[in-house]
Design a protein around this motif. Structure first.
Motif, PDB file in Angstrom:
ATOM      1  N   SER A 175       0.656  -0.757  -0.253  1.00  0.00           N
ATOM      2  CA  SER A 175       0.068  -0.362   0.147  1.00  0.00           C
ATOM      3  C   SER A 175       1.001   0.881  -0.018  1.00  0.00           C
ATOM      4  O   SER A 175       2.169   1.110   0.678  1.00  0.00           O
ATOM      5  CB  SER A 175      -0.888   0.180   1.440  1.00  0.00           C
ATOM      6  N   SER A 178       1.182   9.295  -0.365  1.00  0.00           N
ATOM      7  CA  SER A 178      -0.030  10.628  -0.724  1.00  0.00           C
ATOM      8  C   SER A 178       0.553  11.444  -0.855  1.00  0.00           C
ATOM      9  O   SER A 178       0.666  12.247   0.897  1.00  0.00           O
ATOM     10  CB  SER A 178      -1.110   9.588  -0.591  1.00  0.00           C
ATOM     11  N   ASN A 183      -4.860  10.023   1.877  1.00  0.00           N
ATOM     12  CA  ASN A 183      -4.674   9.051   0.971  1.00  0.00           C
ATOM     13  C   ASN A 183      -5.838   8.407   0.345  1.00  0.00           C
ATOM     14  O   ASN A 183      -6.860   7.825   1.306  1.00  0.00           O
ATOM     15  CB  ASN A 183      -4.072   7.697   1.866  1.00  0.00           C
ATOM     16  N   ILE A 185      -7.206   6.405  -0.801  1.00  0.00           N
ATOM     17  CA  ILE A 185      -6.926   4.992  -0.835  1.00  0.00           C
ATOM     18  C   ILE A 185      -7.698   4.222  -2.016  1.00  0.00           C
ATOM     19  O   ILE A 185      -7.174   3.263  -3.059  1.00  0.00           O
ATOM     20  CB  ILE A 185      -6.739   3.971  -0.296  1.00  0.00           C
ATOM     21  N   LYS A 188      -6.979   4.377  -6.081  1.00  0.00           N
ATOM     22  CA  LYS A 188      -5.772   3.923  -6.087  1.00  0.00           C
ATOM     23  C   LYS A 188      -5.740   2.858  -6.845  1.00  0.00           C
ATOM     24  O   LYS A 188      -5.425   1.793  -7.543  1.00  0.00           O
ATOM     25  CB  LYS A 188      -4.774   3.815  -5.158  1.00  0.00           C
ATOM     26  N   GLU A 189      -6.712   2.152  -5.477  1.00  0.00           N
ATOM     27  CA  GLU A 189      -6.909   0.450  -5.120  1.00  0.00           C
ATOM     28  C   GLU A 189      -7.706   0.457  -7.009  1.00  0.00           C
ATOM     29  O   GLU A 189      -7.635  -0.929  -7.213  1.00  0.00           O
ATOM     30  CB  GLU A 189      -7.242  -0.052  -4.276  1.00  0.00           C
ATOM     31  N   SER A 269      -0.816   4.917   6.167  1.00  0.00           N
ATOM     32  CA  SER A 269      -1.623   4.582   4.998  1.00  0.00           C
ATOM     33  C   SER A 269      -0.917   3.515   3.947  1.00  0.00           C
ATOM     34  O   SER A 269      -1.370   2.824   3.397  1.00  0.00           O
ATOM     35  CB  SER A 269      -2.920   5.724   4.085  1.00  0.00           C
TER      36      SER A 269
END
Lengths: 341, 341
Positions: A175, A178, A183, A185, A188-189, A269
């Motif tokens: 992970s 940022s 972040n 996340i 991005k994921e 994160s």
């Protein structure tokens, strides 16, 4: 004075050198224009310009090509201003390497004539990866002739997302960090999962093929330099340099050390420490103690904004290795960013 | 053995140095596409590609990006093959500087992000002359950090015509050299006279204004380097480097020395010796004695073909200064160009 419970550098790398050099690789990925991915610019579209403006700031001491201040959209001094402060302090002329940018830089760069990275959800991100790797090798060989310590930073807006994709494709449960305090996340994921489906469907497993599929132009240039450079190499950056280190390892080369700020390590994160153990890369963390430096924008680094960029951590480490005290380093950063307000 | 009535170097410059560097500035002027102006390419249009192919040859040892041989249209080995031979002999990695090219190079270059020079008969040739001069200063400062001898060549097809215009506009009664055995003097004169009318009508007299009006992108970069470089600087080239020397003098800086081949000196259609006296520049002439080296294409240098380019004269001087014998230098050139046949 630096708080005595937290050292300036997590550990002294004890490098012997006489001819240090600082370089930073500039690159773009079109992913930075996806709204919400990158905080490195006032608008998603303008994140493409950030490497150019940062290089101009560091080279000239000010940005004259556009009417902008070297602050992030939320008012923090950019990492580039920290790098500028350090280059000014130690009197080293940094060399910028253009790996592939949307527009021409405004200062001289060592150019490998790459392209902006494509969106890896749709097509190969770095079609010319082999040429960029070979040109990185040329640069590593060339720089070996005139230096024995190379601190190598990067500036690739959106690059933590390409780093996430590359680390995952190389088999690491990454992970990533940022420049945002929160972040993004899930975004991005989502991108990463789409990319992984494409990578798996195509059966891509070789390291440079992974970069071609889902990296950015900075990565093969950095890996080529790492392959050829004969002196001490310090990769200066956070999760993006972890991706480079993982790539270098996958290519069978010796993994260089990394220098980054403590703010990257402290990013809950991301799993930087765990990842570095898995890759087998030694990371040196620089803690400039921005919380009590008397500058609000810098203090916000400590609550998770910005964190790192343009090799700022490595630039501070280089100043430290050259004998500058943490006090002198902190004072120079404060003086530099205060002048921009 | 070199014939003993003609020394390899007209005079030994006796330079003290420990960290030599060889650079060459690549540039285009659209004048090279005027039919008959430049012999540096198989067609007028393709002269624009010559700097890129030459840089590729010198960097890689062969040209792989296009199916061409490193020979001139008339079958002589290009000056770039001589420069390649020397870099190989002395194990120096040359650095190319991109001052403004029609296409992207295929090898890494230090890029100042200039443009192809315009036709000075119609408009300003180098609109961004100030930026290029300043970026040349940056390069001169940067290279001073890692070297104490800089041999600086150039590759600008059509550049003897821009050199003619610049020298005349600076007040010198120049006639210039050519890569053709029959120098297209009347064509160059015609262009030069048209340009001089434009320059006089506009009242242009300041040195950089003259370059803006009628130079090429290589010139301000070279002059900027000359302004800032602190070690020994050797301009490697013929009449084009005379134009740079005249520019440097007009800007009030110390005039660097020049190294070129004896074939430039012996060109009866140019007045190199007279011009160098007027400018006050010291020229070192290298005579590699191609007439008896056993290679027909090289022998034709002696009857006035090609003569010089890509810093070939300076590259041979550098090998000589590093202690290589004229015999070793000649043998390496013969070996290198023979491999291309």
């Amino acid at each position: 004075m630096v708080a005595d419970y937290m050292p300036f550098v997590s550990e002294n790398p004890h490098l012997a050198f006489t001819r240090p050099l600082f370089c930073s690789i500039l690159g773009n990925t079109i992913l930075s224009t996806v709204p919400g991915i990158s905080g490195a610019g006032p608008t998603p579209e303008k994140t493409l310009l950030t490497p150019i403006l940062d290089a101009e700031l560091i080279t000239q001491g000010s940005i004259t090509s556009m009417p902008v201040k070297p602050n992030t959209p939320t008012g923090c001094p950019t990492p580039a201003s920290i790098t500028r402060a350090m280059m000014d302090l130690i009197d080293i002329k940094p060399l910028f390497i253009n790996a592939g940018l949307a527009q021409s830089p405004t200062v001289p760069c060592l150019d490998v004539y790459g392209c902006v990275g494509n969106d890896p959800r749709q097509r190969d991100a770095v079609p010319c990866v082999d040429a960029l790797y070979n040109r990185g090798i040329w640069i590593g060989t060339y720089l070996s002739k005139s230096s024995d310590l190379l601190v190598l930073g990067e500036c690739v807006p959106g690059g933590t997302t390409t780093a996430l994709c590359v680390l995952r494709a190389l088999g690491y449960p990454a992970s990533v960090s940022s420049s945002y305090v929160n972040n993004p996340i899930s975004l991005k994921e989502e991108i990463c999962q789409t990319v992984m489906r494409r990578v798996r469907a195509a059966g891509i497993t070789k390291p440079l093929d992974i970069i071609r599929a889902t990296g950015d132009p900075m990565m093969p240039v950095a890996a080529g330099i790492a392959h050829a450079y004969v002196g001490n190499l310090v990769l200066a950056g956070g999760t993006q340099m972890l991706a480079v280190a993982a790539l270098v390892k996958a290519l069978g080369d010796q993994v260089p050390m990394i220098a980054t700020t403590s703010y990257v390590r402290d990013d809950t994160s991301a799993n930087v420490v765990e990842l570095s153990d898995q890759i087998g890369v030694k990371i040196f963390y620089i803690d400039p103690g921005f919380y009590d430096l008397g500058h609000l924008g810098l203090a916000r680094y400590c609550i998770g904004e910005v964190k790192e960029g343009m090799g700022a951590g490595g630039a501070m480490l280089l100043a430290y290795l050259l004998g500058y005290s943490p006090e002198a380093i902190r004072a120079k950063i404060h003086e530099t960013v205060s002048a921009y307000n």
